[in-house]
Design an enzyme around this catalytic site. Sequence first.
Site, PDB file in Angstrom:
ATOM      1  N   GLY A  95      30.124  22.145  22.990  1.00 53.15           N
ATOM      2  CA  GLY A  95      29.615  21.172  23.960  1.00 53.15           C
ATOM      3  C   GLY A  95      30.433  21.259  25.227  1.00 53.15           C
ATOM      4  O   GLY A  95      31.025  20.270  25.673  1.00 53.15           O
ATOM      5  N   ILE A 119      24.154  23.000  24.614  1.00 55.47           N
ATOM      6  CA  ILE A 119      22.763  22.937  24.176  1.00 55.47           C
ATOM      7  C   ILE A 119      21.791  22.678  25.327  1.00 55.47           C
ATOM      8  O   ILE A 119      20.605  23.001  25.229  1.00 55.47           O
ATOM      9  CB  ILE A 119      22.608  21.865  23.080  1.00 55.47           C
ATOM     10  CG1 ILE A 119      21.316  22.080  22.283  1.00 55.47           C
ATOM     11  CG2 ILE A 119      22.658  20.457  23.664  1.00 55.47           C
ATOM     12  CD1 ILE A 119      21.214  21.222  21.041  1.00 55.47           C
ATOM     13  N   ALA A 154      25.743  24.164  17.925  1.00 52.83           N
ATOM     14  CA  ALA A 154      26.851  24.397  16.994  1.00 52.83           C
ATOM     15  C   ALA A 154      26.682  23.615  15.701  1.00 52.83           C
ATOM     16  O   ALA A 154      27.252  23.987  14.669  1.00 52.83           O
ATOM     17  CB  ALA A 154      28.174  24.031  17.658  1.00 52.83           C
ATOM     18  N   CYS A 173      35.458  18.064  23.371  1.00 51.49           N
ATOM     19  CA  CYS A 173      35.882  17.255  24.514  1.00 51.49           C
ATOM     20  C   CYS A 173      34.772  16.295  24.939  1.00 51.49           C
ATOM     21  O   CYS A 173      33.697  16.733  25.365  1.00 51.49           O
ATOM     22  CB  CYS A 173      36.264  18.158  25.688  1.00 51.49           C
ATOM     23  SG  CYS A 173      37.629  19.279  25.325  1.00 51.49           S
ATOM     24  N   ASP A 176      29.128  13.436  22.631  1.00 50.10           N
ATOM     25  CA  ASP A 176      28.190  12.312  22.626  1.00 50.10           C
ATOM     26  C   ASP A 176      28.629  11.306  21.566  1.00 50.10           C
ATOM     27  O   ASP A 176      28.738  11.639  20.386  1.00 50.10           O
ATOM     28  CB  ASP A 176      26.784  12.840  22.309  1.00 50.10           C
ATOM     29  CG  ASP A 176      25.705  11.779  22.470  1.00 50.10           C
ATOM     30  OD1 ASP A 176      26.044  10.580  22.472  1.00 50.10           O
ATOM     31  OD2 ASP A 176      24.527  12.156  22.592  1.00 50.10           O
ATOM     32  N   THR A 251      38.430  18.897  32.123  1.00 50.04           N
ATOM     33  CA  THR A 251      36.984  18.721  32.024  1.00 50.04           C
ATOM     34  C   THR A 251      36.457  17.759  33.081  1.00 50.04           C
ATOM     35  O   THR A 251      37.160  16.854  33.535  1.00 50.04           O
ATOM     36  CB  THR A 251      36.582  18.193  30.635  1.00 50.04           C
ATOM     37  OG1 THR A 251      37.067  16.857  30.484  1.00 50.04           O
ATOM     38  CG2 THR A 251      37.149  19.068  29.524  1.00 50.04           C
ATOM     39  N   GLU A 253      34.214  15.519  32.640  1.00 50.29           N
ATOM     40  CA  GLU A 253      34.133  14.178  32.059  1.00 50.29           C
ATOM     41  C   GLU A 253      35.506  13.514  32.062  1.00 50.29           C
ATOM     42  O   GLU A 253      35.630  12.310  32.325  1.00 50.29           O
ATOM     43  CB  GLU A 253      33.583  14.254  30.636  1.00 50.29           C
ATOM     44  CG  GLU A 253      33.230  12.913  30.026  1.00 50.29           C
ATOM     45  CD  GLU A 253      32.072  12.229  30.722  1.00 50.29           C
ATOM     46  OE1 GLU A 253      32.024  10.983  30.699  1.00 50.29           O
ATOM     47  OE2 GLU A 253      31.211  12.927  31.303  1.00 50.29           O
TER      48      GLU A 253
END
Length: 278
Positions: A95, A119, A154, A173, A176, A251, A253
């Site tokens: 992810g 994805i 994955a 990391c 969701d 990252t 995020e």
Amino acid sequence: MSFSTRRQAYRAEKQDHRKELKHVKIDESVIEKVDKLSLPKKKFYRQRAHSNPFSDHQLEYPISPAHMDWSKLYPHFYDSEKKKMTKDVTIADIGCGYGGLMIDLSPEFPDEMILGMEIRVQVTNYVEDRIIALRTNHAKENGYQNINVLRGNAMKFLPNFFNKGQLSKIFFCFPDPHFKQRKHKARIVTDTLLSEYAYVLKEGGIIYTITDVLDLHEWMVKHLEEHPLFERLSEEWEAQDKCVSIMRNATEEGKKVERNKGDKYIACFVRLPTPDII
């Protein structure tokens, strides 16, 4: 020109670069044909924040690791005379989002092949374009040849890509959180999935987790601690590990959480030796 039209034109231009450069070995001959590439603009690749891992996505995946052609993703590590890869992927970012972690890990582990799995279609395209631009602009020093991304799930197909004990590090990391209880089965850490991660992770390998959601952090810690093949590493270990520092700040995020002055919860686990069966 409307934003929608500009977005379509921008994506078409990037798609042309992607078709030409995605699977080639970036070197001096390519630089002569291609001007310096600008990094992609995230606003043209917008997509929903999360994707349902149980949906029937149209994904390509090998029937086994032996059928995976890594030369298309890492041409720099392909020996054309021997017709084989000189290295295997050893680090996976599951992810991977917009690729920030991989890009910061790349110079720290120049001899390790690092793969991001994502994805979402447009996010994957963004990371592909970002890597193409970085490889082209850093071709003289062979920069960023050791990272790439593929669109994959994955939660369904990890053993299709990796052999037993192939990976040394797996990163999760800001996954969701799937807040609703009925959605917890879709979380990236479950009892079943942990056994798959243990399969592809070598003994002594590390699982890295980071999230800004306390409930998810406690969920991942609980399941990892209860699994017989994982043991949590100490906060002292985390403080000295360079990957933890990179993961905390690299990252997109993570940077967003930092701007919002949110909390980041980290937990790292080592893969224990598989016990002998008597």
